[in-house]
Design an enzyme around this catalytic site. Sequence first.
Site, PDB file in Angstrom:
ATOM      1  N   ALA A   1       0.875  -0.993   0.199  1.00 23.81           N
ATOM      2  CA  ALA A   1       0.097  -0.151  -0.021  1.00 23.81           C
ATOM      3  C   ALA A   1       0.460   1.188  -0.040  1.00 23.81           C
ATOM      4  O   ALA A   1       0.215   2.467   0.305  1.00 23.81           O
ATOM      5  CB  ALA A   1      -1.055  -0.102   0.832  1.00 23.81           C
TER       6      ALA A   1
ATOM      7  N   TYR B   1       0.306 -13.907 -15.571  1.00 19.13           N
ATOM      8  CA  TYR B   1      -0.407 -12.661 -15.054  1.00 19.13           C
ATOM      9  C   TYR B   1      -1.521 -13.094 -14.702  1.00 19.13           C
ATOM     10  O   TYR B   1      -2.119 -13.199 -13.572  1.00 19.13           O
ATOM     11  CB  TYR B   1      -0.067 -11.088 -15.189  1.00 19.13           C
ATOM     12  CG  TYR B   1      -0.623  -9.465 -14.427  1.00 19.13           C
ATOM     13  CD1 TYR B   1      -0.200  -9.424 -13.172  1.00 19.13           C
ATOM     14  CD2 TYR B   1      -1.867  -9.143 -15.426  1.00 19.13           C
ATOM     15  CE1 TYR B   1      -1.178  -8.335 -13.026  1.00 19.13           C
ATOM     16  CE2 TYR B   1      -2.735  -8.343 -14.249  1.00 19.13           C
ATOM     17  CZ  TYR B   1      -2.577  -7.589 -13.435  1.00 19.13           C
ATOM     18  OH  TYR B   1      -2.961  -6.929 -12.756  1.00 19.13           O
TER      19      TYR B   1
HETATM   20  P1  NAP Z   1       1.753  -0.291  -9.052  1.00 16.41           P
HETATM   21  O1  NAP Z   1       1.033   0.814  -8.734  1.00 16.41           O
HETATM   22  O2  NAP Z   1       2.801  -1.062  -9.367  1.00 16.41           O
HETATM   23  O3  NAP Z   1       2.100  -1.217  -6.973  1.00 16.41           O
HETATM   24  C1  NAP Z   1       2.011  -2.003  -6.935  1.00 16.41           C
HETATM   25  C2  NAP Z   1       2.254  -2.435  -5.348  1.00 16.41           C
HETATM   26  O4  NAP Z   1       2.405  -3.885  -4.506  1.00 16.41           O
HETATM   27  C3  NAP Z   1       3.078  -1.700  -4.655  1.00 16.41           C
HETATM   28  O5  NAP Z   1       2.826  -1.151  -3.228  1.00 16.41           O
HETATM   29  C4  NAP Z   1       4.247  -2.753  -3.901  1.00 16.41           C
HETATM   30  O6  NAP Z   1       4.829  -2.567  -3.094  1.00 16.41           O
HETATM   31  C5  NAP Z   1       3.244  -3.640  -3.883  1.00 16.41           C
HETATM   32  N1  NAP Z   1       4.028  -5.293  -4.320  1.00 16.41           N
HETATM   33  C6  NAP Z   1       5.078  -5.771  -5.281  1.00 16.41           C
HETATM   34  N2  NAP Z   1       5.227  -6.705  -5.086  1.00 16.41           N
HETATM   35  C7  NAP Z   1       5.464  -7.253  -3.413  1.00 16.41           C
HETATM   36  C8  NAP Z   1       5.930  -8.283  -2.127  1.00 16.41           C
HETATM   37  N3  NAP Z   1       6.604  -8.511  -2.994  1.00 16.41           N
HETATM   38  N4  NAP Z   1       5.419  -7.516  -1.397  1.00 16.41           N
HETATM   39  C9  NAP Z   1       5.308  -6.568  -0.916  1.00 16.41           C
HETATM   40  N5  NAP Z   1       4.358  -5.615  -1.435  1.00 16.41           N
HETATM   41  C10 NAP Z   1       4.764  -5.529  -3.372  1.00 16.41           C
HETATM   42  O7  NAP Z   1       0.021  -1.384  -9.042  1.00 16.41           O
HETATM   43  P2  NAP Z   1      -1.095  -1.104  -8.661  1.00 16.41           P
HETATM   44  O8  NAP Z   1      -1.772  -1.256 -10.139  1.00 16.41           O
HETATM   45  O9  NAP Z   1      -1.642   0.121  -8.063  1.00 16.41           O
HETATM   46  O10 NAP Z   1      -1.430  -2.865  -8.307  1.00 16.41           O
HETATM   47  C11 NAP Z   1      -2.490  -3.423  -7.401  1.00 16.41           C
HETATM   48  C12 NAP Z   1      -2.690  -4.012  -7.561  1.00 16.41           C
HETATM   49  O11 NAP Z   1      -4.191  -3.863  -8.283  1.00 16.41           O
HETATM   50  C13 NAP Z   1      -1.573  -5.354  -8.070  1.00 16.41           C
HETATM   51  O12 NAP Z   1      -2.646  -6.519  -7.423  1.00 16.41           O
HETATM   52  C14 NAP Z   1      -2.754  -5.652  -9.747  1.00 16.41           C
HETATM   53  O13 NAP Z   1      -2.258  -6.667  -9.802  1.00 16.41           O
HETATM   54  C15 NAP Z   1      -4.363  -5.322  -9.799  1.00 16.41           C
HETATM   55  N6  NAP Z   1      -4.508  -4.413 -10.457  1.00 16.41           N
HETATM   56  C16 NAP Z   1      -3.354  -3.133 -11.191  1.00 16.41           C
HETATM   57  C17 NAP Z   1      -4.312  -2.700 -12.205  1.00 16.41           C
HETATM   58  C18 NAP Z   1      -4.369  -2.041 -12.915  1.00 16.41           C
HETATM   59  O14 NAP Z   1      -4.283  -1.164 -14.565  1.00 16.41           O
HETATM   60  N7  NAP Z   1      -3.633  -1.136 -12.718  1.00 16.41           N
HETATM   61  C19 NAP Z   1      -5.619  -3.365 -12.962  1.00 16.41           C
HETATM   62  C20 NAP Z   1      -5.665  -5.309 -12.478  1.00 16.41           C
HETATM   63  C21 NAP Z   1      -5.371  -5.416 -11.326  1.00 16.41           C
HETATM   64  P3  NAP Z   1       6.889  -1.676  -3.375  1.00 16.41           P
HETATM   65  O15 NAP Z   1       6.791  -0.203  -4.294  1.00 16.41           O
HETATM   66  O16 NAP Z   1       7.218  -1.221  -2.144  1.00 16.41           O
HETATM   67  O17 NAP Z   1       7.373  -3.268  -3.684  1.00 16.41           O
END
Ligand code: NAP
Length: 248
Positions: A13, A156
């Site tokens: 988060a 994914y």
């Molecule tokens: P993001 O901006 O890339 O953020 C990803 C988050 O996950 C970051 O806070 C990151 O923290 C954390 N993270 C990654 N690897 C980790 C690990 N091994 N342990 C703990 N934290 C970890 O991505 P987002 O778009 O906000 O995505 C959030 C969720 O929504 C994901 O599950 C993604 O698949 C899903 N989602 C996103 C979209 C979209 O269009 N953006 C669409 C569908 C689903 P750090 O930076 O500290 O590593």
Amino acid sequence: MNLQGKTVLITGASRGIGRAIALKLATAGGNIAFTYLGSSQAEIKETEDALQQLDIKVKGFYSDASDFSSTEQVINDVVQEFGSLDILVNNAGITRDNLLLRMTEQDWYDVLNVNLNAAFNTVKASIKTFLKQRSGSIINISSIVGIRGNAGQANYAASKAGIIGFTKSIALELGSRNIRANVIAPGFIVTDMTNHLTESLQETWKKTIPLNRVGLPEDVANCALFLASDLSSYITGQVIQVDGGLLT
Ligand code: NAP
């Protein structure tokens, strides 16, 4: 949508959708524990400062969601320091996109480990607390790609489809104890994850969205607040798409 006195744990988060969910649930009065891994100190401080302004208890934990024992430690620490665990949001996620022909074994396992195994880790570690409390709301973040599939994202899509099967199964196992489990399947949401896509690809996505705009992290957070709150107390085992109608 009052979460006063409830403890929320959100994985990943420090930015993006996870941060928006943290802020939304904190605005409703929830105390927020969250994890991060690779984010900069500045990003973490920004998240913590924004949350602290809401007059709730806040703590960030450095922890790799894909690591079983580290996750177990975080859950134990949260229960000890916050006194309970009421809402668990599995949000941490990564992409390692490539056509299957070029996808490496490492790309496959990295994505499965963070996007799917991490949800097993958190639920497994918190289940005893939920059972003792006879309540809990688990919210797992999947994707419309997990429902439909997507060329270049076999790893994914498999991880996000796995999240749906996992969530429906635990909803069936835990429902009689008043523990709910639901999935949010976002569509195209503007975050770091989608920002690296080319402008033309973003435009192509945008054109196919019936509501005629891309999604914002807050759109997903609004749904998470509903699923976290008692307003959804008769909803479990469901997948809610937050995609502007993209997959309809
Ligand atoms: P993001 O901006 O890339 O953020 C990803 C988050 O996950 C970051 O806070 C990151 O923290 C954390 N993270 C990654 N690897 C980790 C690990 N091994 N342990 C703990 N934290 C970890 O991505 P987002 O778009 O906000 O995505 C959030 C969720 O929504 C994901 O599950 C993604 O698949 C899903 N989602 C996103 C979209 C979209 O269009 N953006 C669409 C569908 C689903 P750090 O930076 O500290 O590593």
